[in-house]
Design a protein around this motif. Structure first.
Motif, PDB file in Angstrom:
ATOM      1  N   LEU A  82       0.847  -1.185   0.000  1.00 39.51           N
ATOM      2  CA  LEU A  82       0.000   0.000   0.000  1.00 39.51           C
ATOM      3  C   LEU A  82       0.883   1.235   0.000  1.00 39.51           C
ATOM      4  N   THR A  83       0.748   2.083  -1.025  1.00 37.39           N
ATOM      5  CA  THR A  83       1.484   3.340  -1.100  1.00 37.39           C
ATOM      6  C   THR A  83       0.488   4.487  -1.154  1.00 37.39           C
ATOM      7  N   ILE A  84       0.645   5.433  -0.230  1.00 39.44           N
ATOM      8  CA  ILE A  84      -0.222   6.603  -0.171  1.00 39.44           C
ATOM      9  C   ILE A  84       0.637   7.808  -0.544  1.00 39.44           C
ATOM     10  N   ASP A  85       0.323   8.419  -1.660  1.00 41.46           N
ATOM     11  CA  ASP A  85       1.131   9.524  -2.157  1.00 41.46           C
ATOM     12  C   ASP A  85       0.875  10.801  -1.368  1.00 41.46           C
ATOM     13  N   ALA A  86       1.808  11.741  -1.485  1.00 41.62           N
ATOM     14  CA  ALA A  86       1.663  13.043  -0.836  1.00 41.62           C
ATOM     15  C   ALA A  86       0.372  13.705  -1.288  1.00 41.62           C
ATOM     16  N   GLY A  87      -0.406  14.212  -0.341  1.00 40.87           N
ATOM     17  CA  GLY A  87      -1.670  14.863  -0.632  1.00 40.87           C
ATOM     18  C   GLY A  87      -2.852  13.931  -0.707  1.00 40.87           C
ATOM     19  N   ALA A  88      -2.589  12.630  -0.678  1.00 38.01           N
ATOM     20  CA  ALA A  88      -3.669  11.631  -0.731  1.00 38.01           C
ATOM     21  C   ALA A  88      -3.980  11.119   0.671  1.00 38.01           C
ATOM     22  N   SER A  89      -5.119  10.452   0.810  1.00 40.63           N
ATOM     23  CA  SER A  89      -5.558  10.002   2.127  1.00 40.63           C
ATOM     24  C   SER A  89      -6.269   8.660   2.041  1.00 40.63           C
ATOM     25  N   VAL A  90      -6.047   7.831   3.049  1.00 40.86           N
ATOM     26  CA  VAL A  90      -6.831   6.619   3.257  1.00 40.86           C
ATOM     27  C   VAL A  90      -7.634   6.818   4.541  1.00 40.86           C
ATOM     28  N   THR A  91      -8.944   6.608   4.451  1.00 43.51           N
ATOM     29  CA  THR A  91      -9.806   6.738   5.622  1.00 43.51           C
ATOM     30  C   THR A  91     -10.268   5.355   6.052  1.00 43.51           C
ATOM     31  N   VAL A  92     -10.016   5.038   7.324  1.00 48.27           N
ATOM     32  CA  VAL A  92     -10.350   3.718   7.860  1.00 48.27           C
ATOM     33  C   VAL A  92     -11.701   3.803   8.567  1.00 48.27           C
ATOM     34  N   GLY A  93     -12.768   3.687   7.804  1.00 51.57           N
ATOM     35  CA  GLY A  93     -14.101   3.580   8.375  1.00 51.57           C
ATOM     36  C   GLY A  93     -14.635   4.860   9.001  1.00 51.57           C
ATOM     37  N   SER A  94     -15.916   4.824   9.304  1.00 52.07           N
ATOM     38  CA  SER A  94     -16.613   5.970   9.886  1.00 52.07           C
ATOM     39  C   SER A  94     -16.978   5.756  11.344  1.00 52.07           C
ATOM     40  N   SER A  95     -16.577   4.604  11.896  1.00 54.44           N
ATOM     41  CA  SER A  95     -16.814   4.334  13.319  1.00 54.44           C
ATOM     42  C   SER A  95     -15.818   3.268  13.777  1.00 54.44           C
ATOM     43  N   GLY A  96     -15.828   3.010  15.070  1.00 54.44           N
ATOM     44  CA  GLY A  96     -14.933   2.008  15.622  1.00 54.44           C
ATOM     45  C   GLY A  96     -15.264   0.593  15.223  1.00 54.44           C
ATOM     46  N   SER A  97     -16.367   0.381  14.540  1.00 56.86           N
ATOM     47  CA  SER A  97     -16.737  -0.958  14.076  1.00 56.86           C
ATOM     48  C   SER A  97     -15.912  -1.405  12.874  1.00 56.86           C
ATOM     49  N   TYR A  98     -15.245  -0.462  12.227  1.00 57.69           N
ATOM     50  CA  TYR A  98     -14.519  -0.756  10.996  1.00 57.69           C
ATOM     51  C   TYR A  98     -13.033  -0.999  11.271  1.00 57.69           C
ATOM     52  N   SER A  99     -12.417  -1.815  10.409  1.00 54.68           N
ATOM     53  CA  SER A  99     -10.973  -2.001  10.470  1.00 54.68           C
ATOM     54  C   SER A  99     -10.428  -2.234   9.065  1.00 54.68           C
ATOM     55  N   LEU A 100      -9.150  -1.943   8.895  1.00 55.55           N
ATOM     56  CA  LEU A 100      -8.437  -2.205   7.646  1.00 55.55           C
ATOM     57  C   LEU A 100      -7.145  -2.913   8.008  1.00 55.55           C
ATOM     58  N   GLU A 101      -6.962  -4.151   7.500  1.00 49.26           N
ATOM     59  CA  GLU A 101      -5.739  -4.904   7.756  1.00 49.26           C
ATOM     60  C   GLU A 101      -4.936  -4.988   6.463  1.00 49.26           C
ATOM     61  N   VAL A 102      -3.664  -4.607   6.542  1.00 51.37           N
ATOM     62  CA  VAL A 102      -2.786  -4.607   5.377  1.00 51.37           C
ATOM     63  C   VAL A 102      -1.674  -5.631   5.606  1.00 51.37           C
ATOM     64  N   TYR A 103      -1.524  -6.561   4.661  1.00 50.74           N
ATOM     65  CA  TYR A 103      -0.540  -7.633   4.783  1.00 50.74           C
ATOM     66  C   TYR A 103       0.754  -7.318   4.046  1.00 50.74           C
ATOM     67  N   GLY A 104       0.763  -6.265   3.249  1.00 53.04           N
ATOM     68  CA  GLY A 104       1.959  -5.889   2.509  1.00 53.04           C
ATOM     69  C   GLY A 104       2.692  -4.747   3.176  1.00 53.04           C
ATOM     70  N   ILE A 105       3.744  -4.292   2.533  1.00 54.12           N
ATOM     71  CA  ILE A 105       4.517  -3.142   2.998  1.00 54.12           C
ATOM     72  C   ILE A 105       3.692  -1.874   2.807  1.00 54.12           C
ATOM     73  N   VAL A 106       3.738  -0.974   3.801  1.00 54.48           N
ATOM     74  CA  VAL A 106       3.000   0.286   3.735  1.00 54.48           C
ATOM     75  C   VAL A 106       3.986   1.441   3.657  1.00 54.48           C
ATOM     76  N   THR A 107       3.796   2.301   2.663  1.00 54.55           N
ATOM     77  CA  THR A 107       4.568   3.543   2.536  1.00 54.55           C
ATOM     78  C   THR A 107       3.574   4.696   2.545  1.00 54.55           C
ATOM     79  N   ASN A 108       3.620   5.501   3.589  1.00 58.57           N
ATOM     80  CA  ASN A 108       2.658   6.584   3.748  1.00 58.57           C
ATOM     81  C   ASN A 108       3.338   7.938   3.597  1.00 58.57           C
ATOM     82  N   ASN A 109       3.026   8.610   2.495  1.00 61.48           N
ATOM     83  CA  ASN A 109       3.465   9.984   2.283  1.00 61.48           C
ATOM     84  C   ASN A 109       2.292  10.962   2.361  1.00 61.48           C
ATOM     85  N   GLY A 110       1.116  10.444   2.679  1.00 64.18           N
ATOM     86  CA  GLY A 110      -0.087  11.268   2.806  1.00 64.18           C
ATOM     87  C   GLY A 110      -0.642  11.162   4.210  1.00 64.18           C
ATOM     88  N   THR A 111      -1.895  10.745   4.326  1.00 67.63           N
ATOM     89  CA  THR A 111      -2.512  10.602   5.646  1.00 67.63           C
ATOM     90  C   THR A 111      -3.318   9.318   5.716  1.00 67.63           C
TER      91      THR A 111
END
Length: 206
Positions: free
Chosen positions: A1-30
């Motif tokens: 998962l690569t998040i570019d500068a200025g981009a965003s990943v939003t993990v759900g709208s409540s605590g009921s949601y989750s996102l599990e990532v099994y690969g390498i994560v590079t975060n240049n955004g939010t």
């Protein structure tokens, strides 16, 4: 998962949601949102902001980058290891927790916490490598059976060290340095004690 500068990943709208990532994560955004961001891959390079409500390290993972961590809760899960490949600063709203068998390895770098509570449960550990630095108002809850082996540097503010449950005896196995103008506080009443096995250099107050 690569998040570019200025981009965003939003993990759900409540605590009921989750996102599990099994690969390498590079975060240049939010990475934001009200859910839980679970890292089950081998590496995270965070060069901007991770503020999802919950952040969980769920594998043996290499951690690097110049970004910030402002989640409410940050967890190193059972039997998982976070190995730092750069200096890291965390700013948890509430808690950074190392669970049983979990390991934080500064790996010759500086780990800085600037807010909230740092908790090490029985069987959890902080490896004797690099420096663990506190800034601001920090509580360290070191449970019986935990192993805080890294050098501790109280760099600014007040750091309270305690085992916040019976037998109320916290242990630090590495050296402790308290900088000028800072304070190390032992517990919340006369029932608490702190045993330090390393050398203590006090330029502030205890």
């Amino acid at each position: 998962l690569t998040i570019d500068a200025g981009a965003s990943v939003t993990v759900g709208s409540s605590g009921s949601y989750s996102l599990e990532v099994y690969g390498i994560v590079t975060n240049n955004g939010t990475v934001s949102g009200f859910g839980e961001f679970i890292l089950s891959g081998s590496a995270l390079a965070n060069n901007n902001t991770i503020s999802a409500t919950s952040l969980r390290f769920n594998s043996t993972i290499n951690l690097s980058g110049t970004g910030t961590f402002t989640s409410t809760d940050i967890v190193i899960d059972i039997n998982d290891t976070v190995k730092m490949l750069s200096n890291i600063t965390v700013n948890p709203v509430t808690l950074f927790s190392i669970r049983s068998g979990g390991v934080l390895n500064p790996n010759s770098f500086v780990f800085t916490i600037i807010r909230g509570e740092f908790e090490v449960l029985a069987g959890g550990s902080v490896a004797n490598s690099g420096t663990f630095r506190t800034q601001g108002t920090i509580t360290m809850d070191l449970k019986n059976g935990s192993a805080f082996n890294a050098p501790l540097n109280v760099n600014s503010g007040i750091t309270t060290v305690a085992e916040i449950s019976s037998p109320y005896k916290a242990r630090l196995y590495g050296p402790v340095t308290i900088d000028n103008g800072t304070s190390l506080k032992i517990g919340f009443s006369s029932s608490y004690s702190l045993e330090v096995y390393g050398n203590v250099t006090n330029n502030g107050s205890i």
